[in-house]
Design a protein around this motif. Structure first.
Motif, PDB file in Angstrom:
ATOM      1  N   ASP A   1     -18.402   6.826  -2.043  1.00 24.80           N
ATOM      2  CA  ASP A   1     -19.240   5.659  -2.315  1.00 24.80           C
ATOM      3  C   ASP A   1     -20.635   6.114  -2.733  1.00 24.80           C
ATOM      4  OD1 ASP A   1     -21.292   3.493  -1.320  1.00 24.80           O
ATOM      5  OD2 ASP A   1     -19.367   2.471  -1.542  1.00 24.80           O
ATOM      6  N   ALA A   2     -21.200   5.412  -3.697  1.00 27.42           N
ATOM      7  CA  ALA A   2     -22.517   5.797  -4.215  1.00 27.42           C
ATOM      8  C   ALA A   2     -23.592   5.760  -3.143  1.00 27.42           C
ATOM      9  CB  ALA A   2     -22.902   4.885  -5.379  1.00 27.42           C
ATOM     10  N   GLU A   3     -23.381   4.993  -2.088  1.00 26.64           N
ATOM     11  CA  GLU A   3     -24.380   4.866  -1.025  1.00 26.64           C
ATOM     12  C   GLU A   3     -24.219   5.936   0.058  1.00 26.64           C
ATOM     13  OE1 GLU A   3     -26.779   2.687  -1.546  1.00 26.64           O
ATOM     14  OE2 GLU A   3     -25.683   2.168  -3.375  1.00 26.64           O
ATOM     15  N   ASP A   4     -23.194   6.756  -0.052  1.00 31.80           N
ATOM     16  CA  ASP A   4     -22.969   7.828   0.930  1.00 31.80           C
ATOM     17  C   ASP A   4     -24.066   8.874   0.766  1.00 31.80           C
ATOM     18  OD1 ASP A   4     -22.068   9.980   2.450  1.00 31.80           O
ATOM     19  OD2 ASP A   4     -19.961   9.593   1.992  1.00 31.80           O
ATOM     20  N   GLU A   5     -24.907   9.047   1.774  1.00 28.22           N
ATOM     21  CA  GLU A   5     -26.095   9.909   1.661  1.00 28.22           C
ATOM     22  C   GLU A   5     -25.939  11.254   2.368  1.00 28.22           C
ATOM     23  OE1 GLU A   5     -29.432   7.687   3.015  1.00 28.22           O
ATOM     24  OE2 GLU A   5     -29.376   6.282   1.330  1.00 28.22           O
ATOM     25  N   ARG A   6     -24.732  11.633   2.708  1.00 25.94           N
ATOM     26  CA  ARG A   6     -24.578  12.924   3.388  1.00 25.94           C
ATOM     27  C   ARG A   6     -24.949  14.065   2.436  1.00 25.94           C
ATOM     28  NH1 ARG A   6     -18.059  13.977   3.279  1.00 25.94           N
ATOM     29  NH2 ARG A   6     -17.604  12.033   2.201  1.00 25.94           N
TER      30      ARG A   6
ATOM     31  N   ARG B   1     -21.328   2.025 -15.366  1.00 23.14           N
ATOM     32  CA  ARG B   1     -21.866   0.671 -15.194  1.00 23.14           C
ATOM     33  C   ARG B   1     -21.429  -0.246 -16.338  1.00 23.14           C
ATOM     34  NH1 ARG B   1     -26.422   2.252 -14.257  1.00 23.14           N
ATOM     35  NH2 ARG B   1     -27.435   2.073 -16.278  1.00 23.14           N
TER      36      ARG B   1
ATOM     37  N   ASN C   1     -21.075   8.716  -7.091  1.00 22.51           N
ATOM     38  CA  ASN C   1     -22.037   9.350  -6.187  1.00 22.51           C
ATOM     39  C   ASN C   1     -22.489  10.645  -6.870  1.00 22.51           C
ATOM     40  OD1 ASN C   1     -23.054  11.179  -4.079  1.00 22.51           O
ATOM     41  ND2 ASN C   1     -22.511   9.510  -2.697  1.00 22.51           N
TER      42      ASN C   1
END
Length: 293
Positions: free
Chosen positions: A13-18, A74, A82
């Motif tokens: 997921d693009a919001e995964d910040e690991r 997009r 990501n």
């Protein structure tokens, strides 16, 4: 062009910040079957891609390519990639590239029909030897793209600004160019304006001014063209985006097709009319494009 490595990616997921994504991609045998027969990249060309030049293990213009991958996704209503995950996969692929020039491809498709997630993979391969064409140049023909200058803004569903896997028209254009005795083509609009080549951006020189087609015309914003403009501006040249009449092609002081792997290739003739070349500047640009960026 021999395939050296393939990485299959489980898209994060693009919001995964690991910070670490190495457990989300797997090296697979590049010569073995890897895709389902239901894969929409092969059934419909329903996906996007990027080709990144690699020089001595260094992936060139990495961030512009990642931004354009996200832009194409997009436009095609694909999940946002990501970029940290893709960046790490590219580092692994680049580390497997041999000395000299290579190419990394990023592919993101809609996946298996009715499947839960997109399909994503990265490949690395040795690049073809473009030394001769960078020196000798190419003859081009102009080919009608079949729409007018305003089509990209008027009909965004045509995906004219996305780098999609649907390249059948581009390849057909190159075959038509060869039938007409040329090596490449330049697409023009039905109302007579310059667009781009099937696999490259176009740059024209008029004196100390360099001009390329504005992206608003419904073309890809070339990563290599952007890099060449930065180089030329650093040398004091004026670089512009404009609407270019097809008739201007044969009046330029020099012209180039520029792309990530072939780099800067001078145009020697347009529809049989000779075009001036600038060998010294061509060599200067290609030295820059082969330097780490």
């Amino acid at each position: 062009m021999s395939l050296r490595l393939a990485l299959m990616i489980v898209p994060a997921d693009a919001e995964d910040e690991r910070d670490e994504f190495s457990d989300t991609f797997t090296v697979v045998d590049a010569s073995a079957p890897a895709l389902s027969v239901g894969e929409l990249s092969t059934q419909r060309g329903d996906g996007v891609f990027e080709s990144i030049g690699v020089v001595d293990g260094h992936a060139q213009e990495l961030e512009p390519h990642l931004r354009r991958l996200a832009h194409s996704a997009r436009l095609c209503d694909l999940p946002a990639p990501n970029l940290a995950q893709w960046r790490q996969a590219i580092v692994v692929a680049a580390s497997e590239c041999p000395p000299g020039e290579a190419v990394i491809k990023l592919i993101l498709s809609r996946g298996v029909e009715h499947g839960p997630t997109p399909t994503a993979w990265v490949t690395a391969a040795s690049a073809a030897d473009f030394t001769a064409v960078r020196h000798d140049g190419v003859r081009v023909v102009t080919l009608d793209r079949g729409y007018d200058l305003g089509a990209g803004e008027r009909a965004p569903w045509l995906l004219l600004g996305a780098k999609t896997l649907s390249y059948a028209v581009n390849m057909a254009a190159l075959r038509e160019a060869k039938r007409r005795g040329a090596e490449d083509a330049i697409f023009v609009t039905s109302d007579g304006f310059v667009l781009e080549a099937p696999t490259a951006s176009l740059i024209l020189r008029f004196g100390g001014r360099f001009i390329t087609t504005a992206p608003s015309a419904g073309i890809l914003h070339g990563t290599t063209q952007l890099s060449v403009y930065e180089h030329l501006e650093a040398q004091g040249f004026a670089c512009e985006y404009a609407t270019i009449a097809a008739s201007a092609l044969t009046t330029a002081d020099a012209a180039w097709l520029v792309s990530s792997v072939r780099l800067a290739v001078p145009i020697t003739a347009v529809d049989g009319t000779p075009v001036a070349t600038d060998p010294a500047l061509t060599a200067n640009i290609n030295r820059y494009l082969l330097s780490p960026r």
